[in-house]
Write a protein that holds these residues in place. Structure first.
Motif, mmCIF file in Angstrom:
data_model
loop_
_atom_site.group_PDB
_atom_site.id
_atom_site.type_symbol
_atom_site.label_atom_id
_atom_site.label_comp_id
_atom_site.label_asym_id
_atom_site.label_seq_id
_atom_site.Cartn_x
_atom_site.Cartn_y
_atom_site.Cartn_z
ATOM 1 N N GLY A 155 1.130 -1.069 -0.021
ATOM 2 C CA GLY A 155 0.048 0.098 0.124
ATOM 3 C C GLY A 155 0.860 1.050 0.002
ATOM 4 N N VAL A 156 0.634 2.122 0.916
ATOM 5 C CA VAL A 156 1.350 3.315 1.147
ATOM 6 C C VAL A 156 2.887 3.076 1.563
ATOM 7 C CG1 VAL A 156 1.558 5.460 2.349
ATOM 8 C CG2 VAL A 156 -0.646 4.669 1.826
ATOM 9 N N ASN A 157 3.848 3.159 0.754
ATOM 10 C CA ASN A 157 5.392 2.969 0.961
ATOM 11 C C ASN A 157 5.838 3.706 1.903
ATOM 12 O OD1 ASN A 157 6.537 5.152 -0.237
ATOM 13 N ND2 ASN A 157 6.257 4.438 -2.445
ATOM 14 N N GLY A 158 7.038 3.327 2.205
ATOM 15 C CA GLY A 158 7.827 3.913 3.521
ATOM 16 C C GLY A 158 8.225 5.486 3.132
ATOM 17 N N LEU A 159 8.464 5.709 1.965
ATOM 18 C CA LEU A 159 8.976 6.973 1.515
ATOM 19 C C LEU A 159 7.681 8.075 1.740
ATOM 20 C CD1 LEU A 159 11.034 6.473 -1.431
ATOM 21 C CD2 LEU A 159 11.721 7.274 0.604
ATOM 22 N N ASP A 160 6.581 7.646 1.041
ATOM 23 C CA ASP A 160 5.395 8.477 1.352
ATOM 24 C C ASP A 160 4.811 8.572 2.658
ATOM 25 O OD1 ASP A 160 5.042 8.933 -1.297
ATOM 26 O OD2 ASP A 160 3.818 7.010 -1.475
ATOM 27 N N VAL A 161 5.056 7.758 3.585
ATOM 28 C CA VAL A 161 4.705 7.930 5.226
ATOM 29 C C VAL A 161 5.664 8.806 5.654
ATOM 30 C CG1 VAL A 161 4.810 6.417 7.196
ATOM 31 C CG2 VAL A 161 3.910 5.445 5.360
ATOM 32 N N CYS A 162 6.953 8.712 5.385
ATOM 33 C CA CYS A 162 7.743 9.511 5.929
ATOM 34 C C CYS A 162 7.579 11.075 5.351
ATOM 35 C CB CYS A 162 9.327 9.086 5.302
ATOM 36 S SG CYS A 162 10.678 10.109 6.080
ATOM 37 N N ARG A 163 7.285 11.268 4.454
ATOM 38 C CA ARG A 163 7.050 12.537 3.738
ATOM 39 C C ARG A 163 5.857 13.149 4.637
ATOM 40 N NH1 ARG A 163 7.465 10.104 -1.437
ATOM 41 N NH2 ARG A 163 9.913 10.482 -2.261
ATOM 42 N N THR A 164 4.666 12.217 4.790
ATOM 43 C CA THR A 164 3.552 12.711 5.353
ATOM 44 C C THR A 164 3.837 13.098 6.897
ATOM 45 O OG1 THR A 164 2.110 11.229 4.040
ATOM 46 C CG2 THR A 164 1.213 11.961 6.213
ATOM 47 N N LEU A 165 4.610 12.242 7.714
ATOM 48 C CA LEU A 165 4.910 12.521 8.939
ATOM 49 C C LEU A 165 5.770 13.769 9.104
ATOM 50 C CD1 LEU A 165 5.791 9.049 10.533
ATOM 51 C CD2 LEU A 165 3.615 10.236 10.369
ATOM 52 N N ARG A 166 6.856 14.012 8.310
ATOM 53 C CA ARG A 166 7.512 15.315 8.067
ATOM 54 C C ARG A 166 6.763 16.488 7.932
ATOM 55 N NH1 ARG A 166 10.026 14.861 11.157
ATOM 56 N NH2 ARG A 166 11.645 13.615 10.640
ATOM 57 N N ALA A 167 5.654 16.241 7.186
ATOM 58 C CA ALA A 167 4.894 17.441 6.950
ATOM 59 C C ALA A 167 4.061 17.953 8.200
ATOM 60 C CB ALA A 167 3.883 17.105 5.644
ATOM 61 N N ARG A 168 3.705 16.781 8.938
ATOM 62 C CA ARG A 168 2.993 17.047 10.211
ATOM 63 C C ARG A 168 3.957 17.505 11.204
ATOM 64 N NH1 ARG A 168 -0.271 11.174 11.017
ATOM 65 N NH2 ARG A 168 -1.647 11.409 8.923
ATOM 66 N N GLY A 169 5.156 17.478 11.253
ATOM 67 C CA GLY A 169 6.047 17.977 12.393
ATOM 68 C C GLY A 169 7.507 17.407 12.545
ATOM 69 N N ASP A 170 7.982 17.273 13.683
ATOM 70 C CA ASP A 170 9.117 17.118 13.787
ATOM 71 C C ASP A 170 9.275 15.611 14.587
ATOM 72 O OD1 ASP A 170 8.740 17.574 16.322
ATOM 73 O OD2 ASP A 170 10.301 19.088 16.394
ATOM 74 N N LEU A 171 8.644 14.604 14.376
ATOM 75 C CA LEU A 171 8.606 13.290 14.980
ATOM 76 C C LEU A 171 9.926 12.601 14.668
ATOM 77 C CD1 LEU A 171 7.492 11.352 16.806
ATOM 78 C CD2 LEU A 171 6.139 10.517 14.896
ATOM 79 N N PRO A 172 10.867 12.134 15.242
ATOM 80 C CA PRO A 172 12.101 11.477 15.007
ATOM 81 C C PRO A 172 11.721 10.234 14.183
ATOM 82 C CG PRO A 172 12.254 12.211 17.132
ATOM 83 C CD PRO A 172 10.794 12.372 16.846
ATOM 84 N N ILE A 173 12.473 10.132 12.969
ATOM 85 C CA ILE A 173 12.264 9.052 12.024
ATOM 86 C C ILE A 173 13.445 8.224 11.692
ATOM 87 C CG2 ILE A 173 11.390 8.342 9.675
ATOM 88 C CD1 ILE A 173 9.513 10.879 9.834
#
Length: 229
Positions: free
Chosen positions: A58-76
């Motif tokens: 489904g949603v790949n890791g890169l898209d998840v990462c971009r979504t999380l970074r757009a939301r804030g600074d949660l460490p990834i």
């Protein structure tokens, strides 16, 4: 205190094994088998760090990462079996703070997680006693982990902030690439400076008035970087 880790990994055996191992290291681990599951959990729960496989259904890791970074600074931290430059750089450009390659060693991964949490200000470590550093037209407030220009906050991740503090704290002196990698990531990465290259680019996009002609974060060819005035 236990830190909460969201482990996003579609392989159930890897997810369970690594979850148990990180639990033994003192982390509270929640597993997600897909990018959709991860985003749902992150919308309803609080986590201190995300371990994110790149290859997901489904949603790949890169898209998840971009979504999380757009939301804030949660460490990834990106977790990948593919250590070639293109995959690593893609993950870092998507907003990840760090990356690890499979097979994973739980003790080493735990140390990387703790180092990342310290950079993000979640591990109880203060930076430079709460002083305010001046860098060109930037005010860097180490007590709050924030950066402002003309009173307007510039949002940085914990890793980007630590990198800026290291450069600003050198007060114009050259900081070598190796020193920056060791101080910011607490590792020598066996000469791998891809982390630094990508984070310098990301930092310049946020703090330079013209990222293509940087005046604050100056490259000293063959030596490293220094802060501009």
């Amino acid at each position: 205190m236990d830190f909460s880790v969201l482990l996003v990994e579609d392989d159930e055996r890897v997810r369970q094994t690594l979850g148990f191992a990180l639990g033994d290291e003192g982390f509270a681990v929640t597993g997600a088998a897909s990018g959709e599951d991860a985003l749902d959990l992150l919308s309803t729960g609080r986590f201190d760090v995300v371990l994110l496989d790149l290859v997901l259904p489904g949603v790949n890791g890169l898209d998840v990462c971009r979504t999380l970074r757009a939301r804030g600074d949660l460490p990834i931290i990106i977790v990948t079996a593919r250590a070639d430059a293109a995959d690593v750089i893609a993950g870092l450009e998507a907003g990840a703070d760090d990356y690890v390659t499979k097979p994973l060693v739980a003790g080493v991964l735990a140390a990387r997680i703790r180092a990342l949490l310290r950079r993000a200000g979640r591990g109880g470590e203060a930076l430079r006693g709460g002083e305010v550093l001046r860098c060109g037209d930037l005010d860097i407030r180490t007590d709050t982990g924030t950066v402002h220009r003309d009173g307007v906050r510039i949002h940085l991740t914990g890793t980007e902030f630590r990198l800026l503090v290291e450069l600003a704290g050198a007060a114009g002196r050259i900081v070598t690439r190796e020193q920056l990698v060791r101080r910011v990531w607490a590792s020598d990465y066996f000469g791998d400076t891809r982390l630094l290259d990508v984070h310098i680019r990301r930092l310049r996009r946020k703090v330079e008035r013209d990222p293509d002609d940087p005046a604050l974060i100056v490259t000293v060819r063959g030596a490293g970087y220094r802060i501009g005035t």
